[in-house]
Design a protein around this motif. Structure first.
Motif, PDB file in Angstrom:
ATOM      1  N   VAL A 176       0.403   2.365 -12.617  1.00 32.42           N
ATOM      2  CA  VAL A 176       0.095   0.964 -12.940  1.00 32.42           C
ATOM      3  C   VAL A 176       0.338   0.069 -11.718  1.00 32.42           C
ATOM      4  CG1 VAL A 176       0.956  -0.998 -14.313  1.00 32.42           C
ATOM      5  CG2 VAL A 176       0.489   1.182 -15.426  1.00 32.42           C
ATOM      6  N   ASP A 215       0.183   8.166  -8.828  1.00 34.24           N
ATOM      7  CA  ASP A 215       0.841   8.139 -10.144  1.00 34.24           C
ATOM      8  C   ASP A 215       1.895   9.240 -10.219  1.00 34.24           C
ATOM      9  OD1 ASP A 215       1.303   7.387 -12.804  1.00 34.24           O
ATOM     10  OD2 ASP A 215      -0.242   8.747 -13.570  1.00 34.24           O
ATOM     11  N   THR A 263       2.010   9.237 -15.677  1.00 37.64           N
ATOM     12  CA  THR A 263       1.398   8.976 -16.982  1.00 37.64           C
ATOM     13  C   THR A 263       1.811  10.050 -17.988  1.00 37.64           C
ATOM     14  OG1 THR A 263      -0.468   7.893 -15.932  1.00 37.64           O
ATOM     15  CG2 THR A 263      -0.815   8.696 -18.175  1.00 37.64           C
ATOM     16  N   GLY A 268      -4.049   0.426 -17.781  1.00 37.27           N
ATOM     17  CA  GLY A 268      -2.786   1.174 -17.670  1.00 37.27           C
ATOM     18  C   GLY A 268      -1.668   0.477 -18.411  1.00 37.27           C
ATOM     19  N   LYS A 324      -2.208   0.186 -22.237  1.00 37.52           N
ATOM     20  CA  LYS A 324      -1.878   1.416 -22.984  1.00 37.52           C
ATOM     21  C   LYS A 324      -0.394   1.476 -23.309  1.00 37.52           C
ATOM     22  CE  LYS A 324      -5.485   4.453 -21.342  1.00 37.52           C
ATOM     23  NZ  LYS A 324      -5.759   4.796 -19.955  1.00 37.52           N
TER      24      LYS A 324
END
Ligand SMILES: Cc1ncc(COP(=O)(O)O)c(C=O)c1O
Length: 366
Positions: A335, A340, A317, A15, A18
């Motif tokens: 993360v 999320d 995300t 996570g 990225k």
């Protein structure tokens, strides 16, 4: 051939990786993703490090820390808490302190209570050493319900990992919450670990340590955030002497010591007033909260340098990816959490970048 040890597969860091990959693609992003101050190490501290290097203080440090730093910190801890058995050592960053704390105390199968959302390392480290993370959800206001903590304690519970002011929410626990949590841990004979790395970044109320209410509490602190010394790796741990001696024993055969020149410089850092930076960060907090509060669902943070709003559409995300398209870097809440739904903003940035970030975020809110 599979040489990689199983324990390394208990967590992944994709996570956060990225986000860094995305950051690398942008040439001049509005970067509100960084967990370190945007001010520089104070000049006196830099000079003290240079002087230490020039004076030949470049060898191994004592495992427990150089007396110039350790003794001063021990005096300060003794006068603050007055606990007869409270001992301090210098670790290799706060992270090194966390590693040694968990390693020294958590047996395979032991449960560790962690408040979700949490600093990324807590869950990973617990798994790495064979502990069992027990996550307590603190959404939506990120405050601690001590009754729920009491209900989560089982005969296998070894530790509660507590962090205030908190990463990633910026929320500071109230004195009552801290007192209740500390008392509960003492009554149930569970180790309370208090990660106080953002102690100096309190904007509304004076900082309160859990160690005030629990003589056995283990406190982890360091110079990374307060003096912008993230790369210098100087942390502090204090707690019951027997536990600290165990950590120093483990430090001898792992990290060995915190870097010696950085320890001499940290002794100077203790004399450097950082109020001016804290005042500037309080203004940054006010600026970003005022800029976003009518556009996002958010809890006003009392400390650290983070804000953790709900992502429009409820997917952190997806939202962070949309932000990248507008040249803005924030971190998806997943993360730091098992859900999320939010995203983390770090306002450890220039006022100009924060203003630009606010504009983009307002545009993305609708
Ligand atoms: C809550 C918390 N604890 C510990 C650390 C690690 O700090 P250090 O750089 O001293 O290892 C961080 C860094 O982001 C943090 O946010």
């Amino acid at each position: 051939m599979n040489w990689i040890a199983d324990r390394t597969k208990t967590f992944d860091s994709s996570g956060i990786r990225k986000v860094f990959e995305l950051a690398g693609q942008l040439s001049d992003p509005i970067n509100l993703s960084i967990g370190q101050p945007d001010f520089d190490v104070p000049q006196r501290v830099k000079q003290a490090c240079i002087d230490a290097i020039q004076a030949g203080r470049n060898g191994y440090a004592l495992s427990q820390g150089m007396p110039v730093l350790r003794d001063e910190l021990q005096r300060s801890v003794d006068s603050q808490y007055g606990h007869a058995d409270r001992k301090l050592f210098v670790s290799s960053g706060t992270s090194g302190g966390l590693v040694l704390t968990l390693w020294s105390l958590v047996n395979p199968g032991d449960e560790v209570i962690i408040f979700d959302p949490f600093f990324v390392m807590y869950e990973a480290l617990t798994r790495l050493i064979g502990g069992v993370p027990v996550l307590l959800n603190t959404y939506p206001d990120f405050h601690i319900d001590v009754n729920r903590v009491a209900d989560a304690i089982t005969p296998r519970t070894k530790m509660i990992l507590f962090n205030s002011p908190a990463n990633p929410t910026g929320v500071t626990a109230t004195e009552q919450e801290i007192r209740d949590l500390a008392t509960l841990a003492a009554e149930r004979e569970v180790v309370l670990v208090s990660d106080e790395i953002y102690r100096q970044f309190c904007y509304d109320e004076p900082f309160v340590s859990a160690a005030r209410f629990n003589e056995q509490a283990i406190v982890i602190d360091g110079f990374s955030k307060s003096h912008a010394m993230t790369g210098w790796r100087v942390g502090i741990v204090h707690g019951p002497a027997e536990i600290i001696d165990t950590m120093v024993k483990l430090q001898q055969f792992t990290f060995v010591c915190a870097p010696q020149p950085a320890q001499w410089a940290s002794a100077t850092a203790l004399e450097v007033d950082i109020d001016e930076h804290i005042d500037a960060y309080r203004n940054k907090r006010d600026m970003i909260v005022a800029g976003l509060q009518d556009h996002y669902d958010l809890t006003r943070p009392g400390g650290a340098f983070y804000l953790f709003p709900e992502a429009p559409g409820g997917n952190g995300t997806r939202f962070a990816k949309r932000a990248v398209e507008e040249n803005l870097l924030v971190i998806p809440g997943g993360v730091f959490s098992h859900q999320d739904t939010h995203f983390r903003i770090s306002y450890a940035a220039s006022d100009e970048k924060i203003q630009q970030g606010i504009e983009v975020l307002r545009k993305l809110s609708g």
